[in-house]
Scaffold this motif. Structure first.
Motif, PDB file in Angstrom:
ATOM      1  N   ALA A   1       0.832  -1.204   0.000  1.00 32.12           N
ATOM      2  CA  ALA A   1       0.000   0.000   0.000  1.00 32.12           C
ATOM      3  C   ALA A   1       0.868   1.257   0.000  1.00 32.12           C
ATOM      4  O   ALA A   1       0.585   2.234  -0.704  1.00 32.12           O
ATOM      5  CB  ALA A   1      -0.932  -0.009   1.207  1.00 32.12           C
ATOM      6  N   GLU A   2       1.968   1.229   0.764  1.00 33.42           N
ATOM      7  CA  GLU A   2       2.896   2.361   0.798  1.00 33.42           C
ATOM      8  C   GLU A   2       3.521   2.573  -0.578  1.00 33.42           C
ATOM      9  O   GLU A   2       3.675   3.714  -1.042  1.00 33.42           O
ATOM     10  CB  GLU A   2       3.982   2.095   1.841  1.00 33.42           C
ATOM     11  N   ALA A   3       3.891   1.484  -1.255  1.00 31.67           N
ATOM     12  CA  ALA A   3       4.488   1.592  -2.582  1.00 31.67           C
ATOM     13  C   ALA A   3       3.498   2.180  -3.587  1.00 31.67           C
ATOM     14  O   ALA A   3       3.867   3.031  -4.403  1.00 31.67           O
ATOM     15  CB  ALA A   3       4.969   0.221  -3.052  1.00 31.67           C
ATOM     16  N   ARG A   4       2.247   1.723  -3.518  1.00 37.75           N
ATOM     17  CA  ARG A   4       1.248   2.278  -4.431  1.00 37.75           C
ATOM     18  C   ARG A   4       1.046   3.767  -4.181  1.00 37.75           C
ATOM     19  O   ARG A   4       0.920   4.563  -5.127  1.00 37.75           O
ATOM     20  CB  ARG A   4      -0.079   1.519  -4.270  1.00 37.75           C
ATOM     21  N   HIS A   5       1.052   4.168  -2.910  1.00 38.51           N
ATOM     22  CA  HIS A   5       0.922   5.593  -2.568  1.00 38.51           C
ATOM     23  C   HIS A   5       2.098   6.385  -3.123  1.00 38.51           C
ATOM     24  O   HIS A   5       1.924   7.461  -3.713  1.00 38.51           O
ATOM     25  CB  HIS A   5       0.841   5.753  -1.046  1.00 38.51           C
ATOM     26  N   PHE A   6       3.312   5.844  -2.968  1.00 43.77           N
ATOM     27  CA  PHE A   6       4.502   6.539  -3.474  1.00 43.77           C
ATOM     28  C   PHE A   6       4.433   6.717  -4.990  1.00 43.77           C
ATOM     29  O   PHE A   6       4.739   7.781  -5.517  1.00 43.77           O
ATOM     30  CB  PHE A   6       5.766   5.773  -3.103  1.00 43.77           C
ATOM     31  N   LEU A   7       4.032   5.677  -5.702  1.00 43.93           N
ATOM     32  CA  LEU A   7       3.999   5.737  -7.162  1.00 43.93           C
ATOM     33  C   LEU A   7       2.961   6.728  -7.687  1.00 43.93           C
ATOM     34  O   LEU A   7       3.088   7.219  -8.808  1.00 43.93           O
ATOM     35  CB  LEU A   7       3.723   4.340  -7.730  1.00 43.93           C
TER      36      LEU A   7
END
Length: 352
Positions: free
Chosen positions: A90-96
């Motif tokens: 979820a953090e990675a999707r937010h960053f992208l």
């Protein structure tokens, strides 16, 4: 869970395409150096033990030389933020989805002479260096208890080697070591900047730096047959070569690179002179797990490493300490090494 693993792979690839932006965000205290982003650890503290590849087919892969940890950028986010896998996704999707300024691409080409090639630069620097006989390198090694008795053509001296600092460049003398593959071709170099006044390391933030392709390769002293010694650091390797001059010795240059050494088919038994710390143990265990078909055994120093032992106790006690750790059938091959004549350094090294 299988869905999470599939998502992790896709998100890791997407993060790798923006590796520099990921590093700037999660490892803000680090900095770009060649093909890598370098900082202290996965939490972004200052230092130089964590290497994140930011370009090429291995972009996004990282390794911490101090802990032996490695992985992709999803793993990095998990450790950096203290998250479970699902929360890290979820953090990675937010960053992208976050807006950011575009990063200029980092590219290297072997065909375009105007584009920087670190391997070619390493070969040029080694070719521009001179044999170490009578130079500051000999005085530096003497100060470490290493009195060379052989033709160590893997080492050279550069009297004016550029050192990049935070504001520009300065010039210091340097010991240059050739890193080679199994075929003897130079893939990189290791530089140790020296102070001509003290004969020690130069008073700079990072007196040791590598250039080129090191992973799997080593600085080689002698031709490997069925038995050899491998070490983390250059001075440790030279210490072992001093004590057992007829045996081949490999210097991997770091714990992480020691665990990644590529071994020749001819090698049957390898003694690993690891440093006396957790990173040294992890490197030894990783190397042994990668080469389960070989007999790989640890040599453990009394102090931090075998060069520290040499400086503190002298050559004979250290030699005896190592012999006690050998297989009985190997002792004659170690202790019967004759002492060759004082070194005569050749002007060339391998093929480039």
């Amino acid at each position: 869970m299988r869905s999470d693993i599939m998502q992790a792979g896709m998100l890791a690839d997407a993060l790798a395409r923006q590796a520099v932006a990921v590093c700037r965000y999660y490892l803000a205290s680090g900095r770009k150096q060649g093909r890598y982003w370098i900082c202290g650890d996965v939490h972004g503290n200052p230092g130089r033990s964590l290497f994140v590849r930011i370009s090429g087919r291995r972009a996004g892969k990282w390794c911490d030389a101090a802990t032996g940890e490695y992985g992709d950028l999803i793993d990095l986010i998990m450790l950096n933020r203290g998250l479970a896998l699902r929360d890290a996704l979820a953090e990675a999707r937010h960053f992208l989805r976050m807006p950011r300024l575009p990063e200029p691409p980092v590219t290297y080409s072997h065909e375009n002479p105007d584009v920087y090639d670190p391997v070619a630069a390493a070969r040029r620097l080694f070719a521009a260096s001179v044999p170490i006989t009578g130079t500051l390198v000999e005085r530096y090694l003497d100060s470490r208890g290493i009195h060379l008795m052989q033709d160590h053509t893997a080492l050279r001296f550069h009297p004016k080697c550029s050192y990049r600092n935070e504001t520009g460049f300065e010039v210091w003398p340097a010991m240059i070591a050739a890193v080679t593959g199994l075929d003897g071709v130079i893939t990189g170099i290791h530089r140790t900047w020296l102070d001509p006044q003290t004969c020690g390391k130069a008073p700079v933030a990072q007196p040791r730096r590598a250039l080129g392709q090191l992973l799997g390769h080593a600085v080689r002293f002698g031709q490997v047959g069925d038995i050899a010694i491998a070490a983390e650091g250059l001075e440790t390797a030279l210490t072992l070569k001093l004590l057992f001059p007829n045996l081949p010795v490999l210097a991997a240059l770091s714990a992480a690179h020691l665990g990644a050494l590529i071994l020749p088919d001819s090698l049957q038994r390898l003694y690993v002179a690891r440093d006396n710390d957790p990173a040294g143990w992890r490197a030894f265990n990783r190397l042994r797990s990668r080469h389960i078909d070989r007999d790989i055994r640890a040599l453990v120093p009394r102090l931090d490493d075998f060069n520290a032992d040499l400086v503190t106790f002298g050559p004979d006690p250290v030699r005896h300490w190592i012999v006690r750790q050998l297989l009985p059938e190997d002792v004659p091959q170690f202790v019967s090494c004759s002492q060759p004549a004082r070194c005569r350094h050749a002007s060339g090294y391998g093929s480039a």
